[in-house]
Write a protein that holds these residues in place. Structure first.
Motif, PDB file in Angstrom:
ATOM      1  N   VAL A 135       0.850  -1.193   0.000  1.00 51.49           N
ATOM      2  CA  VAL A 135       0.000   0.000   0.000  1.00 51.49           C
ATOM      3  C   VAL A 135       0.881   1.236   0.000  1.00 51.49           C
ATOM      4  O   VAL A 135       1.880   1.304   0.718  1.00 51.49           O
ATOM      5  N   VAL A 136       0.509   2.206  -0.807  1.00 55.64           N
ATOM      6  CA  VAL A 136       1.211   3.484  -0.842  1.00 55.64           C
ATOM      7  C   VAL A 136       0.175   4.580  -0.643  1.00 55.64           C
ATOM      8  O   VAL A 136      -0.955   4.483  -1.126  1.00 55.64           O
ATOM      9  N   LEU A 137       0.550   5.606   0.114  1.00 53.49           N
ATOM     10  CA  LEU A 137      -0.369   6.704   0.360  1.00 53.49           C
ATOM     11  C   LEU A 137      -0.501   7.558  -0.890  1.00 53.49           C
ATOM     12  O   LEU A 137       0.351   7.537  -1.768  1.00 53.49           O
ATOM     13  N   GLY A 138      -1.563   8.361  -0.953  1.00 55.85           N
ATOM     14  CA  GLY A 138      -1.851   9.157  -2.138  1.00 55.85           C
ATOM     15  C   GLY A 138      -0.775  10.155  -2.481  1.00 55.85           C
ATOM     16  O   GLY A 138      -0.671  10.609  -3.604  1.00 55.85           O
ATOM     17  N   ASP A 139       0.065  10.545  -1.498  1.00 63.31           N
ATOM     18  CA  ASP A 139       1.138  11.494  -1.779  1.00 63.31           C
ATOM     19  C   ASP A 139       2.422  10.788  -2.194  1.00 63.31           C
ATOM     20  O   ASP A 139       3.477  11.397  -2.303  1.00 63.31           O
ATOM     21  N   GLY A 140       2.337   9.465  -2.418  1.00 67.97           N
ATOM     22  CA  GLY A 140       3.491   8.727  -2.915  1.00 67.97           C
ATOM     23  C   GLY A 140       4.423   8.211  -1.839  1.00 67.97           C
ATOM     24  O   GLY A 140       5.467   7.659  -2.135  1.00 67.97           O
ATOM     25  N   GLN A 141       4.062   8.361  -0.543  1.00 61.51           N
ATOM     26  CA  GLN A 141       4.934   7.937   0.539  1.00 61.51           C
ATOM     27  C   GLN A 141       4.334   6.737   1.272  1.00 61.51           C
ATOM     28  O   GLN A 141       3.133   6.656   1.478  1.00 61.51           O
ATOM     29  N   GLN A 142       5.182   5.822   1.676  1.00 54.59           N
ATOM     30  CA  GLN A 142       4.747   4.662   2.447  1.00 54.59           C
ATOM     31  C   GLN A 142       4.587   5.072   3.901  1.00 54.59           C
ATOM     32  O   GLN A 142       5.458   5.724   4.472  1.00 54.59           O
ATOM     33  N   GLY A 143       3.469   4.719   4.503  1.00 59.54           N
ATOM     34  CA  GLY A 143       3.284   5.040   5.908  1.00 59.54           C
ATOM     35  C   GLY A 143       4.128   4.124   6.786  1.00 59.54           C
ATOM     36  O   GLY A 143       4.169   2.923   6.570  1.00 59.54           O
ATOM     37  N   ASP A 144       4.838   4.683   7.785  1.00 56.98           N
ATOM     38  CA  ASP A 144       5.651   3.851   8.668  1.00 56.98           C
ATOM     39  C   ASP A 144       5.267   4.023  10.128  1.00 56.98           C
ATOM     40  O   ASP A 144       5.912   3.472  11.014  1.00 56.98           O
ATOM     41  N   ASP A 145       4.217   4.774  10.406  1.00 55.49           N
ATOM     42  CA  ASP A 145       3.731   4.944  11.765  1.00 55.49           C
ATOM     43  C   ASP A 145       2.869   3.734  12.125  1.00 55.49           C
ATOM     44  O   ASP A 145       1.884   3.441  11.441  1.00 55.49           O
ATOM     45  N   PRO A 146       3.224   2.998  13.196  1.00 56.93           N
ATOM     46  CA  PRO A 146       2.461   1.786  13.545  1.00 56.93           C
ATOM     47  C   PRO A 146       0.967   2.044  13.716  1.00 56.93           C
ATOM     48  O   PRO A 146       0.140   1.227  13.290  1.00 56.93           O
ATOM     49  N   ALA A 147       0.632   3.173  14.344  1.00 56.14           N
ATOM     50  CA  ALA A 147      -0.789   3.472  14.544  1.00 56.14           C
ATOM     51  C   ALA A 147      -1.486   3.700  13.205  1.00 56.14           C
ATOM     52  O   ALA A 147      -2.611   3.228  12.977  1.00 56.14           O
ATOM     53  N   ALA A 148      -0.810   4.426  12.298  1.00 57.66           N
ATOM     54  CA  ALA A 148      -1.394   4.689  10.982  1.00 57.66           C
ATOM     55  C   ALA A 148      -1.539   3.393  10.192  1.00 57.66           C
ATOM     56  O   ALA A 148      -2.537   3.181   9.494  1.00 57.66           O
ATOM     57  N   ILE A 149      -0.538   2.513  10.315  1.00 53.26           N
ATOM     58  CA  ILE A 149      -0.611   1.226   9.618  1.00 53.26           C
ATOM     59  C   ILE A 149      -1.785   0.410  10.137  1.00 53.26           C
ATOM     60  O   ILE A 149      -2.535  -0.201   9.367  1.00 53.26           O
ATOM     61  N   ALA A 150      -1.968   0.418  11.450  1.00 52.02           N
ATOM     62  CA  ALA A 150      -3.065  -0.350  12.042  1.00 52.02           C
ATOM     63  C   ALA A 150      -4.418   0.184  11.577  1.00 52.02           C
ATOM     64  O   ALA A 150      -5.330  -0.592  11.246  1.00 52.02           O
ATOM     65  N   MET A 151      -4.553   1.512  11.537  1.00 56.46           N
ATOM     66  CA  MET A 151      -5.827   2.095  11.108  1.00 56.46           C
ATOM     67  C   MET A 151      -6.077   1.842   9.624  1.00 56.46           C
ATOM     68  O   MET A 151      -7.203   1.558   9.209  1.00 56.46           O
ATOM     69  N   THR A 152      -5.004   1.936   8.812  1.00 60.62           N
ATOM     70  CA  THR A 152      -5.158   1.662   7.382  1.00 60.62           C
ATOM     71  C   THR A 152      -5.502   0.195   7.160  1.00 60.62           C
ATOM     72  O   THR A 152      -6.323  -0.145   6.305  1.00 60.62           O
ATOM     73  N   ALA A 153      -4.885  -0.689   7.951  1.00 56.92           N
ATOM     74  CA  ALA A 153      -5.195  -2.116   7.853  1.00 56.92           C
ATOM     75  C   ALA A 153      -6.658  -2.378   8.187  1.00 56.92           C
ATOM     76  O   ALA A 153      -7.316  -3.220   7.557  1.00 56.92           O
TER      77      ALA A 153
END
Length: 534
Positions: free
Chosen positions: A428-446
């Motif tokens: 998964v890649v965020l809309g701004d072209g960057q991979q999220g590496d924040d555990p909380a953000a990853i959990a919410m995106t998951a």
């Protein structure tokens, strides 16, 4: 596409002020002799649009007095050609003003890729109303475009229809030669072409532009007289008068922004009417050598696009859908392709370039040694080179299909096994072209992925069913659907980054603490975007 974002900013500006920004405006103080006193009414409309580009900090610098490098500059800055290393806002060109496909942007850090419509006439279109008349004063009858020197136009002034009227066009940043001191442009604009064939012709040393903040005809203007990618020239009056053509690195045309917000592609072979016809003018010229104000454009469909109130109409089929532009990541991948020699079908001409793509309309997309993108008809090359291009294209598509099947299959397995966090981290890649590496953000995106698991699995099954048996032609359309979120993808989008096809989630939205998929964002944006859903 950046040009569409500029169009959105213009529409938002018009909604806020009930008018378009001036083609040239600002404060009257300042001159070549005293450049720091003011901007000499030379600011381009792009300056006023900076808050609408989400460039509020830059606007605050420009709109207020600024102390920089030992000098104090007035509100709205000095003349736009003032040294940008001293008055730093002129050196902070917004990224949205640069075509991603133009490799010369870094060499000309103050010049914009997009220019404003000055109409289809020549006479004094870039002149100041304060200058001596005649012959240098402004001639209202020749101001037929959507922008003009200290002129304010509104959408209600457009009698030709917003969808028929040009707002802006592409213009190459570097490599544009502009002839100077060319006589007879009003009576016969095509003399511009003759000037470029004359060894005695003089040229502007910096080419087309000097600064994105300068609204002058030479720096920021375009006229719909000669077709896209034609020559440009100014008259004896310098940058106040000339024939400035649209240009791009697409070879066979240029992108244009219409007043209704649509971005279209104007071919270099677009109907340009009678190129030997004089232009619309008024005043001191001999009777019969020019067309009277109010005349329909003599320059065909292209000329009609440049007029706002001549009641010109044309078939919208004369314009095509925008051609694809490439990201920096894609350009970096293309640079790895083999540099090959391409021979002309006729004559002895040849070029060195890398093959990027071959469209279903027979257009060969090439990357030059310098990184520029060119689009040329396959028929322009020798039969041997054309055959090689077709074979290379087919082989690449087969390899791409194999890679796509592999990536989609891996993603589907993770979804079926409910390994959502692994899916997010790796695919998964965020809309701004960057991979999220924040555990909380990853959990919410998951969690968001999990809520869409059923819909995603259905899409993956359908995509794999098509991809496994796709011909190169079908695969090309499928890849376009993946990127745009149309067709089988049901609004989901993918991007090819770092050698992988990854699912895109939009980083701009954060509703209830989680990332929103692109298909949700599209519905939200359609409600507020005057150009409609993407």
């Amino acid at each position: 596409m950046n040009l569409k974002q500029v169009g959105l900013a213009l529409h938002n500006y018009h909604s806020a002020y009930r008018a378009m920004p001036m083609g040239c405006g600002g404060t009257s103080s300042g001159s070549a002799d005293e450049p720091t006193l003011g901007n000499a009414n030379r600011l381009s409309p792009l300056v006023g649009l900076t808050p609408f580009f989400e460039q509020q900090p830059l606007w605050e610098k420009i709109a207020n007095p600024l102390r920089a490098n030992g000098k104090v500059f007035p509100a709205m800055g000095p003349v736009p050609w003032f040294d940008p290393k001293v008055y730093t806002p002129w050196n902070e060109r917004p990224k949205v003003l640069v075509c991603p496909a133009d490799p010369t942007a870094k060499d000309f850090p103050t010049v914009a890729s997009y220019t404003i419509n000055y109409g289809d006439a020549v006479m004094n279109v870039g002149a100041s109303p304060l200058e001596e008349m005649p012959p240098y004063g402004r001639t209202p009858g020749a101001l037929r475009g959507m922008f003009g020197y200290q002129m304010v136009f509104r959408f209600r002034d457009v009698l030709d229809g917003l969808s028929n009227t040009l707002l802006m066009s592409e213009s190459r940043i570097g490599g544009i030669r502009v002839a100077k001191e060319v006589s007879g442009l009003i009576e016969r604009p095509a003399v511009c072409l003759d000037a470029h064939e004359d060894d005695q012709t003089k040229y502007w040393p910096e080419g087309r532009g000097a600064c994105w903040a300068d609204g002058s005809l030479l720096s920021m203007g375009v006229q719909t007289i000669l077709p896209p990618n034609s020559r440009s020239a100014t008259s004896e009056k310098g940058e106040l008068e000339g024939v400035i053509s649209a240009s791009s690195l697409h070879g066979e045309g240029a992108h244009v922004l219409m007043a209704d917000g649509a971005v279209r592609f104007a071919s270099s072979s677009i109907d340009v009417g009678d190129q030997e016809s004089p232009s619309v003018a008024e005043g001191h010229l001999d009777k019969g050598k020019t067309l009277p104000p109010g005349s329909k454009s003599p320059y065909g469909v292209w000329g009609a696009m440049g007029t706002r109130a001549a009641r010109d109409r044309f078939d919208s089929n004369e314009l095509s859908e925008p051609v694809r532009t490439f990201t920096e990541e894609e350009l970096a991948e293309f640079a790895k392709f083999e540099l090959e020699t391409w021979h002309a079908a006729k004559g002895t001409g040849k070029i060195q370039a890398r093959q990027v793509d071959l469209t279903d309309k027979g257009v060969l997309v090439l990357m030059s040694e310098q990184g520029g993108i060119r689009r040329l008809a396959l028929s322009r090359f020798s039969s041997q080179d054309a055959y090689r291009a077709v074979q290379t294209h087919r082989q690449r598509k087969l390899e791409e299909a194999k890679l796509l099947v592999e990536h989609l299959s891996t993603q589907l397995e993770l979804l079926e096994d409910k390994q959502f966090e692994t899916f997010v981290r790796e695919w998964v890649v965020l809309g701004d072209g960057q991979q999220g590496d924040d555990p909380a953000a990853i959990a919410m995106t998951a969690a968001m992925i999990g809520s869409q698991r059923g819909a995603l699995i259905t899409v993956y099954d359908q995509l794999l069913g098509v991809t496994s048996t796709a011909t190169p032609e079908v695969l090309g359309k499928l890849q376009e659907a993946l990127v745009t979120g149309k067709g089988l993808t049901r609004g989901f989008q993918w991007a090819f980054l770092g050698g992988r096809w990854k699912l895109v989630f939009d980083a701009r939205a954060n509703q209830r603490g989680g990332r929103q998929p692109v298909q949700f964002m599209r519905a939200m944006e359609a409600a507020r975007d005057p150009f409609g859903a993407r």
